[in-house]
Design an enzyme around this catalytic site. Structure first.
Site, PDB file in Angstrom:
ATOM      1  N   TYR A 194     -11.557  -6.167  -3.018  1.00 45.99           N
ATOM      2  CA  TYR A 194     -10.952  -5.181  -2.959  1.00 45.99           C
ATOM      3  C   TYR A 194     -10.064  -4.703  -1.623  1.00 45.99           C
ATOM      4  CZ  TYR A 194      -9.653  -0.151  -4.276  1.00 45.99           C
ATOM      5  OH  TYR A 194      -9.202   1.077  -4.462  1.00 45.99           O
ATOM      6  N   LYS A 225      -6.363  -4.622  -0.337  1.00 45.11           N
ATOM      7  CA  LYS A 225      -5.501  -3.280   0.250  1.00 45.11           C
ATOM      8  C   LYS A 225      -5.312  -3.503   1.764  1.00 45.11           C
ATOM      9  CE  LYS A 225      -6.308  -0.701  -3.565  1.00 45.11           C
ATOM     10  NZ  LYS A 225      -5.006  -0.331  -4.390  1.00 45.11           N
ATOM     11  N   SER A 271      -7.388   1.959   0.575  1.00 45.36           N
ATOM     12  CA  SER A 271      -8.714   2.247   0.651  1.00 45.36           C
ATOM     13  C   SER A 271      -9.338   2.340   2.037  1.00 45.36           C
ATOM     14  CB  SER A 271      -9.346   1.500  -0.378  1.00 45.36           C
ATOM     15  OG  SER A 271     -10.734   1.479  -0.123  1.00 45.36           O
ATOM     16  N   THR A 325     -13.756   9.297  -9.484  1.00 42.53           N
ATOM     17  CA  THR A 325     -12.567   8.949 -10.581  1.00 42.53           C
ATOM     18  C   THR A 325     -13.540   8.028 -11.512  1.00 42.53           C
ATOM     19  OG1 THR A 325     -12.184   6.722  -9.290  1.00 42.53           O
ATOM     20  CG2 THR A 325     -10.838   8.753  -8.792  1.00 42.53           C
TER      21      THR A 325
END
Length: 461
Positions: A351, A355, A325, A384
């Site tokens: 997150y 990553k 990301s 998404t």
């Protein structure tokens, strides 16, 4: 009536060219005048198959529908298009001029009705230019790359300053790419894709299936996985045995071990592994193994699954693509608090840190496994289902700017399929170009930090 007539020669076998062109939804990859194209009729293209196109026209998005009126494989494709106030009849003829060379003749007749019909002569030069651009784009899409485009000075400065680079994370960055073609066949290869039920993973599975791969979809919900498999078959026209599924809860180490053993047993050779499964959580939570959830699914899962599949990947001299990301640019590793237990929980930070660790691990794998090609990439900002659920405010504010799933999946499909000389294993990619892994002070992962990270992973899986 306006008539367009162009002929090009491409260094590809005629069968490859016909396969690529018969599915007219690929026009979004090679025609700059097409913003988006989708196949409405499930299965392989055939007479009667319909395609919806959205055209770029003087800053406006104009809908158009094409229908295949005749297919004579591998020599001719006839299509009839209809829009509001205009129509088109396209004929694409192909002629083999050698085992690896094909002449493609593109003939189009355009008719305008209503007010546009009165200025048809004035439109002729514009239409001719658009036709030449489309054919030039097709030639580029069907010509294998001999070198990788490197970021220019402005692009490198943009990444160094982050904010200009972030503007390229939108769909405008994708649309500015010089070559969007995905035409290199992966027929006979097996591709395993995690998180393949929606979003980027499903888009990658569809495209790789269209390119000929046998795809294996890994997801946690049996109904969603089955639905995704049906979507892939409808998109690509692949036979039933070319799309397989595996159900697994990838936040569970036991489940990852189970599915890893199952995949290794079913597929002694795996050509492509895409570690795409990921999740961002608003609140801190632990898995049954006692790991913070974002860390488990974004780092521990790909670490463990990849290690379990290394023998199968080695047999095929395979490729591993780890999806990261752009948010990782803002975060360093926090080796003293991998579980995010000592500070207020922030889902975006958790997150991004996971990553960043995955990108560091990718570089380690590349050094240790020279027979396998490893890469990491980030998809930009894509609309998404996961983004809509995890970042609803961001999703609302960025409506109209976000990439769609196929745009976000483009680089992972290209890394999995391209026959271009991509270069050294272990690099980090965005929009088909190698990128720096860190730009802010204190965010680069040192050798000592990587060593500590690897020890932590070994002891926790």
């Amino acid at each position: 009536m306006i008539t367009l007539q162009e002929t090009i020669r491409v260094p590809r076998p005629i069968a490859d060219c016909f396969r690529y062109l018969a599915d007219f939804s690929t026009s979004e990859q090679w025609d700059p005048g097409v913003y988006r194209a989708s196949k409405l009729t499930p299965g392989e293209p055939k007479p009667g198959s319909e395609f919806d196109l959205i055209l770029n026209s003087a800053g406006r998005r104009v809908p158009m529908r094409y229908t295949v009126t005749a297919l004579d494989a591998p020599l001719r494709i006839d299509l009839q298009g209809q829009g509001d106030g205009f129509s088109a009849h396209d004929v694409i003829r192909l002629r083999s001029v050698g085992p690896d060379s094909t002449d493609i003749e593109y003939h189009a007749e355009l008719r305008f009705q209503g007010p546009a019909g009165h200025v048809e002569k004035l439109l002729n030069p514009l239409m001719v230019r658009m036709g030449k651009r489309a054919v030039n784009g097709l030639q580029q899409a069907l010509t294998r790359q001999t070198e990788i485009q490197r970021p220019g000075l402005a692009d490198r400065l943009g990444h160094a300053l982050l904010l200009p680079a972030a503007l390229r994370f939108t769909e405008h960055g994708y649309l500015a790419m010089a070559n969007k073609g995905l035409s290199d066949s992966v027929g006979g290869k097996t591709a395993v894709i995690t998180g393949a039920t929606t979003g980027l993973g499903l888009a990658a599975a569809c495209e790789l299936s269209r390119l000929g791969a046998s795809v294996v979809l890994v997801g946690r919900d049996s109904l969603k996985v089955a639905r995704a498999a049906r979507s892939v078959r409808e998109f690509s026209g692949a036979a039933t045995d070319k799309v397989s599924t595996c159900e697994a809860e990838l936040s569970s180490l036991a489940e990852v071990k189970r599915v890893g053993a199952e995949l290794a047993n079913r597929y002694p050779r795996i050509d492509i592994l895409i570690n795409n499964a990921g999740a961002l959580f608003a609140e801190h939570g632990l898995t049954a193994d006692g790991h913070e959830r974002a860390l488990a699914i974004n780092l521990l899962c790909p670490w463990l699954l990849t290690n379990l599949l290394l023998p199968s990947l080695s047999q095929a001299r395979g490729r591993v693509i780890n999806v990261s990301s752009g948010g990782m640019y803002l975060q360093p590793l926090k080796l003293g608090d991998m579980q995010f237990a000592n500070e207020p929980y922030d889902g975006s930070k958790a997150y991004a840190r996971a990553k960043r660790a995955l990108v560091a691990v990718t570089e380690y794998w590349a050094q240790q496994n020279p027979q396998i090609f490893f890469s990491s990439m980030h998809p930009g900002w894509a609309a998404t289902p996961g983004v809509a659920k995890s970042l609803p405010a961001f999703n609302r504010r960025m409506q109209g700017w976000l990439r769609d799933s196929r745009m976000g999946a483009d680089t992972m499909v290209w890394l999995a399929s391209s026959q271009a000389p991509i270069g050294h294993s272990g690099k980090f990619w965005f929009d088909r170009q190698p990128r720096p892994t860190s730009v802010l002070p204190g965010t680069a992962v040192s050798k000592d930090q990587c060593s500590t990270l690897l020890q932590w992973l070994e002891s926790n899986t």
